[in-house]
Write a protein that holds these residues in place. Structure first.
Motif, mmCIF file in Angstrom:
data_model
loop_
_atom_site.group_PDB
_atom_site.id
_atom_site.type_symbol
_atom_site.label_atom_id
_atom_site.label_comp_id
_atom_site.label_asym_id
_atom_site.label_seq_id
_atom_site.Cartn_x
_atom_site.Cartn_y
_atom_site.Cartn_z
ATOM 1 N N SER A 123 12.369 -10.112 -2.603
ATOM 2 C CA SER A 123 13.206 -8.908 -2.634
ATOM 3 C C SER A 123 12.548 -7.735 -1.910
ATOM 4 O O SER A 123 13.009 -6.607 -2.010
ATOM 5 N N ASN A 124 11.454 -7.999 -1.199
ATOM 6 C CA ASN A 124 10.712 -7.018 -0.405
ATOM 7 C C ASN A 124 9.978 -5.976 -1.256
ATOM 8 O O ASN A 124 9.677 -4.878 -0.789
ATOM 9 N N THR A 125 9.677 -6.333 -2.498
ATOM 10 C CA THR A 125 8.835 -5.490 -3.341
ATOM 11 C C THR A 125 7.385 -5.786 -2.994
ATOM 12 O O THR A 125 6.984 -6.948 -2.903
ATOM 13 N N ILE A 126 6.604 -4.735 -2.802
ATOM 14 C CA ILE A 126 5.205 -4.901 -2.399
ATOM 15 C C ILE A 126 4.400 -5.492 -3.553
ATOM 16 O O ILE A 126 4.384 -4.955 -4.652
ATOM 17 N N ILE A 127 3.731 -6.599 -3.258
ATOM 18 C CA ILE A 127 2.859 -7.276 -4.226
ATOM 19 C C ILE A 127 1.422 -6.797 -4.051
ATOM 20 O O ILE A 127 0.697 -6.582 -5.013
ATOM 21 N N ASP A 128 1.007 -6.628 -2.795
ATOM 22 C CA ASP A 128 -0.356 -6.245 -2.489
ATOM 23 C C ASP A 128 -0.398 -5.649 -1.082
ATOM 24 O O ASP A 128 0.454 -5.964 -0.252
ATOM 25 N N ALA A 129 -1.394 -4.806 -0.812
ATOM 26 C CA ALA A 129 -1.543 -4.209 0.514
ATOM 27 C C ALA A 129 -2.986 -3.755 0.703
ATOM 28 O O ALA A 129 -3.664 -3.374 -0.260
ATOM 29 N N TYR A 130 -3.453 -3.808 1.963
ATOM 30 C CA TYR A 130 -4.788 -3.361 2.345
ATOM 31 C C TYR A 130 -4.694 -2.523 3.612
ATOM 32 O O TYR A 130 -3.841 -2.771 4.460
ATOM 33 N N GLN A 131 -5.624 -1.562 3.759
ATOM 34 C CA GLN A 131 -5.702 -0.713 4.944
ATOM 35 C C GLN A 131 -7.160 -0.602 5.350
ATOM 36 O O GLN A 131 -8.045 -0.476 4.498
ATOM 37 N N TYR A 132 -7.398 -0.672 6.694
ATOM 38 C CA TYR A 132 -8.778 -0.623 7.200
ATOM 39 C C TYR A 132 -8.804 -0.014 8.599
ATOM 40 O O TYR A 132 -7.932 -0.292 9.415
ATOM 41 N N THR A 133 -9.824 0.803 8.892
ATOM 42 C CA THR A 133 -10.036 1.333 10.238
ATOM 43 C C THR A 133 -10.896 0.342 11.012
ATOM 44 O O THR A 133 -12.047 0.087 10.644
ATOM 45 N N LEU A 134 -10.340 -0.214 12.070
ATOM 46 C CA LEU A 134 -11.007 -1.287 12.805
ATOM 47 C C LEU A 134 -12.305 -0.844 13.473
ATOM 48 O O LEU A 134 -13.200 -1.653 13.689
ATOM 49 N N SER A 148 -4.127 -1.291 -2.212
ATOM 50 C CA SER A 148 -3.073 -0.560 -2.899
ATOM 51 C C SER A 148 -3.162 -0.779 -4.409
ATOM 52 O O SER A 148 -3.396 -1.895 -4.871
ATOM 53 N N SER A 149 -2.961 0.301 -5.161
ATOM 54 C CA SER A 149 -2.930 0.199 -6.622
ATOM 55 C C SER A 149 -1.525 0.479 -7.159
ATOM 56 O O SER A 149 -1.315 0.516 -8.368
ATOM 57 N N ALA A 150 -0.552 0.658 -6.270
ATOM 58 C CA ALA A 150 0.828 0.943 -6.675
ATOM 59 C C ALA A 150 1.530 -0.331 -7.142
ATOM 60 O O ALA A 150 1.151 -1.444 -6.741
ATOM 61 N N GLN A 151 2.537 -0.153 -7.949
ATOM 62 C CA GLN A 151 3.314 -1.293 -8.443
ATOM 63 C C GLN A 151 4.802 -1.006 -8.286
ATOM 64 O O GLN A 151 5.244 0.142 -8.380
ATOM 65 N N SER A 162 1.087 7.296 1.270
ATOM 66 C CA SER A 162 0.543 7.818 0.012
ATOM 67 C C SER A 162 1.178 7.159 -1.220
ATOM 68 O O SER A 162 0.553 7.087 -2.273
ATOM 69 N N LYS A 163 2.397 6.647 -1.084
ATOM 70 C CA LYS A 163 3.054 5.983 -2.223
ATOM 71 C C LYS A 163 2.355 4.684 -2.623
ATOM 72 O O LYS A 163 2.535 4.197 -3.731
ATOM 73 N N LEU A 164 1.544 4.141 -1.714
ATOM 74 C CA LEU A 164 0.847 2.898 -2.025
ATOM 75 C C LEU A 164 -0.447 3.123 -2.812
ATOM 76 O O LEU A 164 -1.069 2.173 -3.274
ATOM 77 N N LYS A 165 -0.861 4.365 -2.958
ATOM 78 C CA LYS A 165 -2.019 4.731 -3.781
ATOM 79 C C LYS A 165 -3.235 3.857 -3.483
ATOM 80 O O LYS A 165 -3.726 3.125 -4.334
ATOM 81 N N PHE A 166 -3.733 3.978 -2.265
ATOM 82 C CA PHE A 166 -4.872 3.166 -1.840
ATOM 83 C C PHE A 166 -6.171 3.653 -2.462
ATOM 84 O O PHE A 166 -6.436 4.848 -2.516
ATOM 85 N N LYS A 167 -6.984 2.687 -2.884
ATOM 86 C CA LYS A 167 -8.307 2.965 -3.427
ATOM 87 C C LYS A 167 -9.321 2.059 -2.735
ATOM 88 O O LYS A 167 -9.005 0.935 -2.360
#
Length: 190
Positions: A123-134, A148-151, A162-167
């Motif tokens: 249903s396109n709900t985010i389960i997990d996500a990561y962000q990194y500067t290469l 991501s710590s968002a649910q 910002s809605k993904l609340k990355f830590k």
């Protein structure tokens, strides 16, 4: 007879399990070059890839430093590529002008690239996500990997990062735990 029964059951189970595993299927790949945003402008995460029957390679993400073999000619993108799984995988890239570390001389500005990977359910709900500067240049490399710590966030066009609340996935100081940079996720295909 007992040997043949065990062999038959083992073969049947192997075939059943292998038929359940669907192949990783890339359904979209961008061929367009990502244009860098100007200094201090909001980042734009441009869709690069969509893959079905995929997942993250957590063994690499959880130990980024061990996954980087040659620091000087590092190509980190394979760490962020999908592996076989049961989810939909999205890969985004942001290019931006930023200030690089320069301990001597005038400020140094260069082009940087952030990779964002997102895993969703059907249903396109985010389960997990990561962000990194290469271009992160200082060990430990894990320090610049954010998770991501968002649910229960749906992946939609123009979603604010910002809605993904990355830590940070690795940190020795609690006051420097969250991703402070903003940005916008562009889901539309080009």
């Amino acid at each position: 007879m007992k040997y043949f029964t065990i062999l038959f059951i083992t073969t049947s189970l192997t075939l059943f399990v292998s038929c359940q595993n669907k192949l990783v299927k890339t359904i979209y790949t961008s061929t367009k070059k990502v244009t860098a945003t100007k200094l201090n402008a909001s980042k734009i995460y441009v869709l690069q890839q969509i893959t079905d029957n995929a997942d993250f390679d957590y063994s690499k993400l959880e130990d980024l430093d061990a996954s980087i073999h040659d620091v000087h000619s590092k190509n980190l993108m394979p760490i962020f590529e999908p592996v076989s799984g049961t989810y939909r995988y999205y890969q985004f890239l942001s290019s931006f002008i930023g200030q690089a570390y320069n301990d001597v001389g005038p400020p140094l500005f260069q082009e940087f690239h952030d990779v964002l990977i997102v895993k969703t359910d059907r249903s396109n709900t985010i389960i997990d996500a990561y962000q990194y500067t290469l271009e992160w240049a200082e060990p430990p490399y894990q320090y610049d990997l954010y998770k991501s710590s968002a649910q229960n966030i749906p992946l939609v066009d123009d979603l604010s990062l910002s809605k993904l609340k990355f830590k940070r996935t690795y940190n020795w100081r609690k006051e420097d735990d969250e991703l402070l940079e903003g940005g916008e996720i562009q889901l539309k295909r080009e």
